[in-house]
Scaffold this active site. Structure first.
Site, PDB file in Angstrom:
ATOM      1  N   HIS A 113      -5.646   3.380  -3.037  1.00  0.00           N
ATOM      2  CA  HIS A 113      -6.666   2.336  -3.073  1.00  0.00           C
ATOM      3  C   HIS A 113      -7.896   2.640  -2.231  1.00  0.00           C
ATOM      4  O   HIS A 113      -8.816   1.840  -2.170  1.00  0.00           O
ATOM      5  CB  HIS A 113      -6.078   1.008  -2.600  1.00  0.00           C
ATOM      6  CG  HIS A 113      -5.837   0.983  -1.115  1.00  0.00           C
ATOM      7  ND1 HIS A 113      -4.761   1.575  -0.529  1.00  0.00           N
ATOM      8  CD2 HIS A 113      -6.562   0.450  -0.098  1.00  0.00           C
ATOM      9  CE1 HIS A 113      -4.813   1.401   0.787  1.00  0.00           C
ATOM     10  NE2 HIS A 113      -5.901   0.724   1.076  1.00  0.00           N
TER      11      HIS A 113
HETATM   12  C1  UD1 Z   1      -9.403  -3.306   2.313  1.00  0.00           C
HETATM   13  C2  UD1 Z   1      -9.701  -2.605   3.635  1.00  0.00           C
HETATM   14  C3  UD1 Z   1      -8.804  -1.385   3.760  1.00  0.00           C
HETATM   15  C4  UD1 Z   1      -7.348  -1.745   3.590  1.00  0.00           C
HETATM   16  C5  UD1 Z   1      -7.147  -2.512   2.285  1.00  0.00           C
HETATM   17  C6  UD1 Z   1      -5.730  -2.992   2.208  1.00  0.00           C
HETATM   18  C7  UD1 Z   1     -12.043  -2.762   4.357  1.00  0.00           C
HETATM   19  C8  UD1 Z   1     -13.301  -2.017   4.524  1.00  0.00           C
HETATM   20  N1  UD1 Z   1     -11.069  -2.124   3.683  1.00  0.00           N
HETATM   21  O1  UD1 Z   1      -9.723  -2.426   1.264  1.00  0.00           O
HETATM   22  O2  UD1 Z   1      -8.971  -0.856   5.082  1.00  0.00           O
HETATM   23  O3  UD1 Z   1      -6.605  -0.565   3.543  1.00  0.00           O
HETATM   24  O4  UD1 Z   1      -8.029  -3.651   2.270  1.00  0.00           O
HETATM   25  O5  UD1 Z   1      -5.327  -3.171   0.884  1.00  0.00           O
HETATM   26  O6  UD1 Z   1     -11.921  -3.866   4.798  1.00  0.00           O
HETATM   27  N2  UD1 Z   1     -10.069  -7.302  -5.015  1.00  0.00           N
HETATM   28  C9  UD1 Z   1      -9.520  -8.125  -5.986  1.00  0.00           C
HETATM   29  N3  UD1 Z   1      -8.507  -8.952  -5.594  1.00  0.00           N
HETATM   30  C10 UD1 Z   1      -8.021  -9.007  -4.327  1.00  0.00           C
HETATM   31  C11 UD1 Z   1      -8.572  -8.141  -3.380  1.00  0.00           C
HETATM   32  C12 UD1 Z   1      -9.597  -7.301  -3.741  1.00  0.00           C
HETATM   33  O7  UD1 Z   1      -9.925  -8.121  -7.128  1.00  0.00           O
HETATM   34  O8  UD1 Z   1      -7.104  -9.799  -4.057  1.00  0.00           O
HETATM   35  C13 UD1 Z   1     -11.195  -6.441  -5.386  1.00  0.00           C
HETATM   36  C14 UD1 Z   1     -12.457  -6.957  -4.645  1.00  0.00           C
HETATM   37  O9  UD1 Z   1     -13.161  -7.850  -5.431  1.00  0.00           O
HETATM   38  C15 UD1 Z   1     -13.228  -5.715  -4.344  1.00  0.00           C
HETATM   39  C16 UD1 Z   1     -12.193  -4.588  -4.393  1.00  0.00           C
HETATM   40  O10 UD1 Z   1     -10.978  -5.123  -4.904  1.00  0.00           O
HETATM   41  O11 UD1 Z   1     -14.210  -5.499  -5.271  1.00  0.00           O
HETATM   42  C17 UD1 Z   1     -11.962  -3.999  -3.044  1.00  0.00           C
HETATM   43  O12 UD1 Z   1     -11.540  -5.013  -2.127  1.00  0.00           O
HETATM   44  P1  UD1 Z   1     -11.949  -4.947  -0.587  1.00  0.00           P
HETATM   45  O13 UD1 Z   1     -11.290  -6.060   0.147  1.00  0.00           O
HETATM   46  O14 UD1 Z   1     -13.416  -4.794  -0.444  1.00  0.00           O
HETATM   47  O15 UD1 Z   1     -11.370  -3.560  -0.108  1.00  0.00           O
HETATM   48  P2  UD1 Z   1      -9.917  -2.937  -0.207  1.00  0.00           P
HETATM   49  O16 UD1 Z   1      -9.976  -1.717  -1.049  1.00  0.00           O
HETATM   50  O17 UD1 Z   1      -8.938  -3.981  -0.560  1.00  0.00           O
HETATM   51  N1  UDP Z   2       2.264  -2.959  -0.381  1.00  0.00           N
HETATM   52  C1  UDP Z   2       2.760  -4.040  -1.081  1.00  0.00           C
HETATM   53  N2  UDP Z   2       2.599  -4.058  -2.433  1.00  0.00           N
HETATM   54  C2  UDP Z   2       1.970  -3.057  -3.120  1.00  0.00           C
HETATM   55  C3  UDP Z   2       1.481  -1.954  -2.382  1.00  0.00           C
HETATM   56  C4  UDP Z   2       1.627  -1.952  -1.005  1.00  0.00           C
HETATM   57  O1  UDP Z   2       3.344  -4.941  -0.497  1.00  0.00           O
HETATM   58  O2  UDP Z   2       1.849  -3.156  -4.333  1.00  0.00           O
HETATM   59  C5  UDP Z   2       2.426  -2.961   1.079  1.00  0.00           C
HETATM   60  C6  UDP Z   2       2.977  -1.677   1.634  1.00  0.00           C
HETATM   61  O3  UDP Z   2       4.364  -1.661   1.669  1.00  0.00           O
HETATM   62  C7  UDP Z   2       2.354  -1.641   3.003  1.00  0.00           C
HETATM   63  C8  UDP Z   2       1.096  -2.434   2.897  1.00  0.00           C
HETATM   64  O4  UDP Z   2       1.145  -3.093   1.645  1.00  0.00           O
HETATM   65  O5  UDP Z   2       3.165  -2.305   3.912  1.00  0.00           O
HETATM   66  C9  UDP Z   2      -0.062  -1.520   2.997  1.00  0.00           C
HETATM   67  O6  UDP Z   2      -1.202  -2.105   2.500  1.00  0.00           O
HETATM   68  P1  UDP Z   2      -2.353  -1.246   1.887  1.00  0.00           P
HETATM   69  O7  UDP Z   2      -1.849   0.044   1.392  1.00  0.00           O
HETATM   70  O8  UDP Z   2      -3.043  -2.121   0.933  1.00  0.00           O
HETATM   71  O9  UDP Z   2      -3.319  -1.058   3.145  1.00  0.00           O
HETATM   72  P2  UDP Z   2      -3.407  -0.001   4.341  1.00  0.00           P
HETATM   73  O10 UDP Z   2      -2.103   0.031   5.031  1.00  0.00           O
HETATM   74  O11 UDP Z   2      -3.798   1.303   3.762  1.00  0.00           O
HETATM   75  O12 UDP Z   2      -4.505  -0.553   5.186  1.00  0.00           O
END
Ligand code: UD1
Ligand code: UDP
Length: 356
Positions: free
Chosen positions: A207
């Site tokens: 992601h």
């Molecule tokens: C964010 C964090 C990242 C973390 C990740 C966990 C920042 C800069 N990044 O990244 O460090 O590892 O969360 O998963 O804060 N979106 C949806 N539905 C949701 C959530 C997100 O559609 O429930 C879409 C948003 O509209 C956006 C994109 O996914 O366009 C990215 O979401 P965003 O929260 O900006 O960053 P993550 O990749 O989730």
């Molecule tokens: N995770 C989850 N469902 C998924 C993918 C990941 O519950 O479909 C959990 C995973 O086990 C881990 C956490 O989400 O504990 C990590 O989140 P993510 O990878 O989104 O963020 P990061 O740790 O890279 O910030």
């Protein structure tokens, strides 16, 4: 004490699940959800499965550029902090929600506790690195998950604020790891159909902003297509439409694309996988906790303590690089546990109390 905790993204809900239970024994918690993650399976499912108290505030802020999201959060969090007047603000990790909460609190002179402080990738093109460096430098208490994080805290002249507490992700893993069995898991495919977990499989998550362009994603999927067992890939919403397009174009046969799974399901999938391929900070550690080999598709190391004996290796977003790393054998020393004693949540609350 009145402690305001600010969360917004999936990995923060998991840490909150274990820390909140300790915090609420003696203190009052005001829980603020910024709204950064908002789909049911990215947010509410964690609150439901892990029995996290309902947030006192949901600010409903998500999407947009980094600046847009952070700026809206700053304004809304400042208002909330002025209204609630907490004694401390507690933040986790390195998301935009973390940075916004830390900056808002710092400008209001509210002490800040940063959980998962001191991680450094030394790569400023990584958005999370900017968030964690800024958050650490305005925080009052820097709570480190590992000794190498403590070393980075010292290197930056912040020793007086640093305390090693261990990793609340390890607490959570230990507490929740056997709550769901593999035969209970139903994977939800994009068309809404469900299917069970195969006997043998690899577990893939991807992601990061760094890995979201089509060329890199198609290399990662190409590697998955060549693995010697099916690959379960719960797709983060960031990559959903690209994955659908790539699948239509290339018709993958070895990949099982699913909606994001719940946390209990995710750690069960880690525990039963052949190997893990990921760019997630959380998954890298969970693979380590489970003794499963991990290949991390990033240019930088987040968790140096996992990078021993081929337990976790960096691969390029390139099919050959991923497959080559996967072909190596790991060695697991079960006495080696650099992520604390499984009681990080208690140590976090003790550290805050001792700093009052
Ligand atoms: C964010 C964090 C990242 C973390 C990740 C966990 C920042 C800069 N990044 O990244 O460090 O590892 O969360 O998963 O804060 N979106 C949806 N539905 C949701 C959530 C997100 O559609 O429930 C879409 C948003 O509209 C956006 C994109 O996914 O366009 C990215 O979401 P965003 O929260 O900006 O960053 P993550 O990749 O989730
Ligand atoms: N995770 C989850 N469902 C998924 C993918 C990941 O519950 O479909 C959990 C995973 O086990 C881990 C956490 O989400 O504990 C990590 O989140 P993510 O990878 O989104 O963020 P990061 O740790 O890279 O910030």
């Amino acid at each position: 004490m009145k402690i305001m905790t600010v969360v917004g993204a999936r990995p923060q809900f998991i840490k909150e699940a274990v820390v909140s239970k300790q915090l609420r024994i003696k203190h009052t918690e005001i829980l603020v959800h910024t709204g950064q993650h908002y789909d049911y399976n990215m947010s509410d499912s964690f609150f439901d499965e892990l029995d996290i108290p309902k947030p006192d505030y949901n600010l409903g802020i998500s999407g947009g550029s980094h600046a847009e999201m952070t700026a809206k959060m700053l304004v809304a969090l400042e208002e909330t902090m002025i209204k609630e007047k907490p004694d401390w603000v507690c933040v986790y990790g390195d998301t935009n929600s973390t940075l916004a909460a830390a900056l808002s609190a710092a400008k209001l002179h509210i002490p800040i506790c940063h959980v998962e402080a001191g991680i450094r990738t030394h790569c400023l093109s990584n958005p999370e690195e900017i968030n964690r460096v800024c958050t650490d430098h305005v925080s009052t208490l820097l709570l480190a998950a590992t000794q190498s994080s403590m070393d980075d805290i010292k290197r930056e002249g912040l020793t007086d604020r640093g305390v090693f507490v261990g990793d609340p992700m390890f607490d959570a893993f230990e507490h929740y790891k056997n709550k769901v069995g593999r035969d209970e898991i139903k994977l939800t495919l994009f068309n809404g159909a469900t299917e069970g977990v195969p006997r043998e499989y690899y577990y893939l998550t991807c992601h990061r902003e760094e890995n979201t362009d089509n060329a890199k994603l198609s290399q990662i999927l190409d590697a998955a297509e060549k693995m010697d067992a099916p690959v379960i890939y719960p797709v983060h919403p960031r990559n959903r439409s690209k994955i659908i397009d790539l699948n239509q174009k290339n018709g993958y046969n070895n990949l099982i694309f699913t909606e994001p799974v719940g946390y209990l399901e995710s750690i069960c999938l880690v525990n039963n996988a052949k190997k893990i391929v990921t760019d997630s900070g959380g998954l890298q550690r969970e693979a380590f906790f489970a003794g499963k080999q991990c290949v991390t598709i990033l240019d930088f190391v987040c968790w140096p303590e996992t990078m021993i004996d081929n337990r976790n290796q960096l691969a390029k977003p390139d099919s050959d690089s991923i497959l080559e790393c996967l072909s190596k054998e790991q060695k697991v020393d079960s006495d080696y546990m650099p992520f604390g004693d499984g009681h990080a949540a208690e140590h976090i609350i003790n550290a805050i109390e001792e700093h009052c």
